[in-house]
Design a protein around this motif. Structure first.
Motif, PDB file in Angstrom:
ATOM      1  N   GLY A  10      53.544  19.099  68.456  1.00 51.16           N
ATOM      2  CA  GLY A  10      52.393  19.721  67.815  1.00 51.16           C
ATOM      3  C   GLY A  10      51.120  19.083  68.312  1.00 51.16           C
ATOM      4  N   HIS A  11      49.998  19.647  67.893  1.00 51.09           N
ATOM      5  CA  HIS A  11      48.707  19.093  68.291  1.00 51.09           C
ATOM      6  C   HIS A  11      47.611  19.631  67.389  1.00 51.09           C
ATOM      7  N   TRP A  12      46.518  18.894  67.345  1.00 50.33           N
ATOM      8  CA  TRP A  12      45.318  19.328  66.635  1.00 50.33           C
ATOM      9  C   TRP A  12      44.562  20.243  67.573  1.00 50.33           C
ATOM     10  N   ARG A  13      44.001  21.311  67.061  1.00 51.38           N
ATOM     11  CA  ARG A  13      43.353  22.309  67.896  1.00 51.38           C
ATOM     12  C   ARG A  13      42.069  21.801  68.540  1.00 51.38           C
ATOM     13  N   GLY A  14      41.461  20.778  67.997  1.00 52.89           N
ATOM     14  CA  GLY A  14      40.253  20.232  68.607  1.00 52.89           C
ATOM     15  C   GLY A  14      39.016  21.028  68.273  1.00 52.89           C
ATOM     16  N   GLU A  15      38.044  20.947  69.149  1.00 52.43           N
ATOM     17  CA  GLU A  15      36.737  21.550  68.908  1.00 52.43           C
ATOM     18  C   GLU A  15      36.773  23.071  68.757  1.00 52.43           C
ATOM     19  N   ASN A  16      37.780  23.722  69.324  1.00 52.18           N
ATOM     20  CA  ASN A  16      37.814  25.182  69.241  1.00 52.18           C
ATOM     21  C   ASN A  16      38.351  25.680  67.896  1.00 52.18           C
ATOM     22  N   ALA A  17      38.943  24.819  67.099  1.00 57.21           N
ATOM     23  CA  ALA A  17      39.423  25.198  65.766  1.00 57.21           C
ATOM     24  C   ALA A  17      39.713  23.927  64.971  1.00 57.21           C
ATOM     25  N   THR A  18      38.664  23.243  64.543  1.00 55.73           N
ATOM     26  CA  THR A  18      38.809  21.925  63.927  1.00 55.73           C
ATOM     27  C   THR A  18      39.628  21.923  62.639  1.00 55.73           C
ATOM     28  N   ALA A  19      39.710  23.047  61.958  1.00 57.55           N
ATOM     29  CA  ALA A  19      40.453  23.098  60.702  1.00 57.55           C
ATOM     30  C   ALA A  19      41.902  23.528  60.898  1.00 57.55           C
ATOM     31  N   GLU A  20      42.375  23.509  62.137  1.00 58.51           N
ATOM     32  CA  GLU A  20      43.735  23.952  62.409  1.00 58.51           C
ATOM     33  C   GLU A  20      44.539  22.885  63.140  1.00 58.51           C
ATOM     34  N   THR A  21      45.812  22.852  62.828  1.00 60.24           N
ATOM     35  CA  THR A  21      46.752  22.021  63.552  1.00 60.24           C
ATOM     36  C   THR A  21      47.946  22.905  63.893  1.00 60.24           C
ATOM     37  N   VAL A  22      48.611  22.615  64.973  1.00 55.74           N
ATOM     38  CA  VAL A  22      49.710  23.450  65.449  1.00 55.74           C
ATOM     39  C   VAL A  22      51.006  22.656  65.362  1.00 55.74           C
ATOM     40  N   ILE A  23      52.031  23.292  64.817  1.00 49.44           N
ATOM     41  CA  ILE A  23      53.358  22.693  64.788  1.00 49.44           C
ATOM     42  C   ILE A  23      54.207  23.476  65.774  1.00 49.44           C
ATOM     43  N   CYS A  24      54.689  22.795  66.810  1.00 49.60           N
ATOM     44  CA  CYS A  24      55.473  23.434  67.864  1.00 49.60           C
ATOM     45  C   CYS A  24      56.966  23.388  67.522  1.00 49.60           C
ATOM     46  N   PRO A  25      57.759  24.241  68.161  1.00 51.81           N
ATOM     47  CA  PRO A  25      59.201  24.296  67.881  1.00 51.81           C
ATOM     48  C   PRO A  25      59.911  22.944  67.982  1.00 51.81           C
ATOM     49  N   LEU A  26      59.455  22.068  68.856  1.00 49.09           N
ATOM     50  CA  LEU A  26      60.091  20.764  69.001  1.00 49.09           C
ATOM     51  C   LEU A  26      60.115  19.989  67.677  1.00 49.09           C
ATOM     52  N   SER A  27      59.099  20.189  66.835  1.00 57.25           N
ATOM     53  CA  SER A  27      59.089  19.528  65.526  1.00 57.25           C
ATOM     54  C   SER A  27      60.315  19.891  64.710  1.00 57.25           C
ATOM     55  N   TYR A  28      60.682  21.153  64.747  1.00 57.93           N
ATOM     56  CA  TYR A  28      61.819  21.617  63.958  1.00 57.93           C
ATOM     57  C   TYR A  28      63.136  21.082  64.478  1.00 57.93           C
ATOM     58  N   GLU A  29      63.135  20.620  65.719  1.00 62.47           N
ATOM     59  CA  GLU A  29      64.344  20.076  66.318  1.00 62.47           C
ATOM     60  C   GLU A  29      64.447  18.559  66.173  1.00 62.47           C
ATOM     61  N   THR A  30      63.316  17.873  65.998  1.00 63.27           N
ATOM     62  CA  THR A  30      63.328  16.412  66.048  1.00 63.27           C
ATOM     63  C   THR A  30      62.906  15.696  64.767  1.00 63.27           C
ATOM     64  N   ARG A  31      62.098  16.280  63.942  1.00 60.58           N
ATOM     65  CA  ARG A  31      61.620  15.600  62.724  1.00 60.58           C
ATOM     66  C   ARG A  31      62.737  15.491  61.692  1.00 60.58           C
ATOM     67  N   ARG A  32      62.714  14.387  60.971  1.00 62.76           N
ATOM     68  CA  ARG A  32      63.727  14.155  59.947  1.00 62.76           C
ATOM     69  C   ARG A  32      63.124  14.289  58.552  1.00 62.76           C
TER      70      ARG A  32
END
Length: 163
Positions: A10-32
């Motif tokens: 995942g990543h924070w969107r940065g200056e183009n969308a400061t109020a958004e963060t992205v959760i990528c599919p890898l999170s669903y495979e690796t986070r406990r």
């Protein structure tokens, strides 16, 4: 050229969308989930702060201006550096993203996961070797990516592009 996040969960969107963060599919495979804390060889000091969904989401929220107010930032890199910083009386400890995550993880481990015992552990040896630390380059890459703007056409609907 679109930004790619190969290996990113995942990543924070940065200056183009400061109020958004992205959760990528890898999170669903690796986070406990927190129910596995103090099990499967996990220790607070010897494991990444983003092992669990809870601490990963804390980290993401701290990057959002509405939560972290651009005050909570990354000042210290790992558990061993936190210990040294605490001994030195460093004032950034109270608003360092990693310190806050490690504190929450250690408190949860001691109070909930293994009451009265916890699973603090010791920092791993490779964690404190800054000469070849992948986190330094990942942080630089993340900062560079966050500072770049991208159009909706340059990213997938989830904001994660894998090569």
């Amino acid at each position: 050229m679109p930004l790619t996040y190969t290996g990113w969960a995942g990543h924070w969107r940065g200056e183009n969308a400061t109020a958004e963060t992205v959760i990528c599919p890898l999170s669903y495979e690796t986070r406990r989930w927190l129910v596995s804390m103090c099990g499967l060889g996990y220790t607070v000091a010897g494991s990444p702060t983003n092992t669990f969904w809870a601490s990963d989401l804390m980290h993401r929220l701290y990057h959002m201006p509405a939560i972290g107010h651009e005050y909570i930032e990354h000042y210290i890199e790992d558990y061993a550096d936190i210990e040294a910083s605490l001994e030195a009386g460093n004032r950034t400890n109270t608003y360092d993203s990693d310190v806050l995550q490690y504190f929450a993880l250690d408190a949860y481990a001691y109070d909930i996961a293994a009451p009265g015992v916890g699973c603090t552990g010791e920092p791993s040896e490779e964690e404190h070797d800054h000469s070849s630390s992948p986190s330094a380059s990942a942080t630089a890459t993340a900062s560079q990516a966050a500072s770049q703007t991208s159009s909706a056409a340059a990213v997938s609907f989830a904001g994660c592009i894998y090569e």
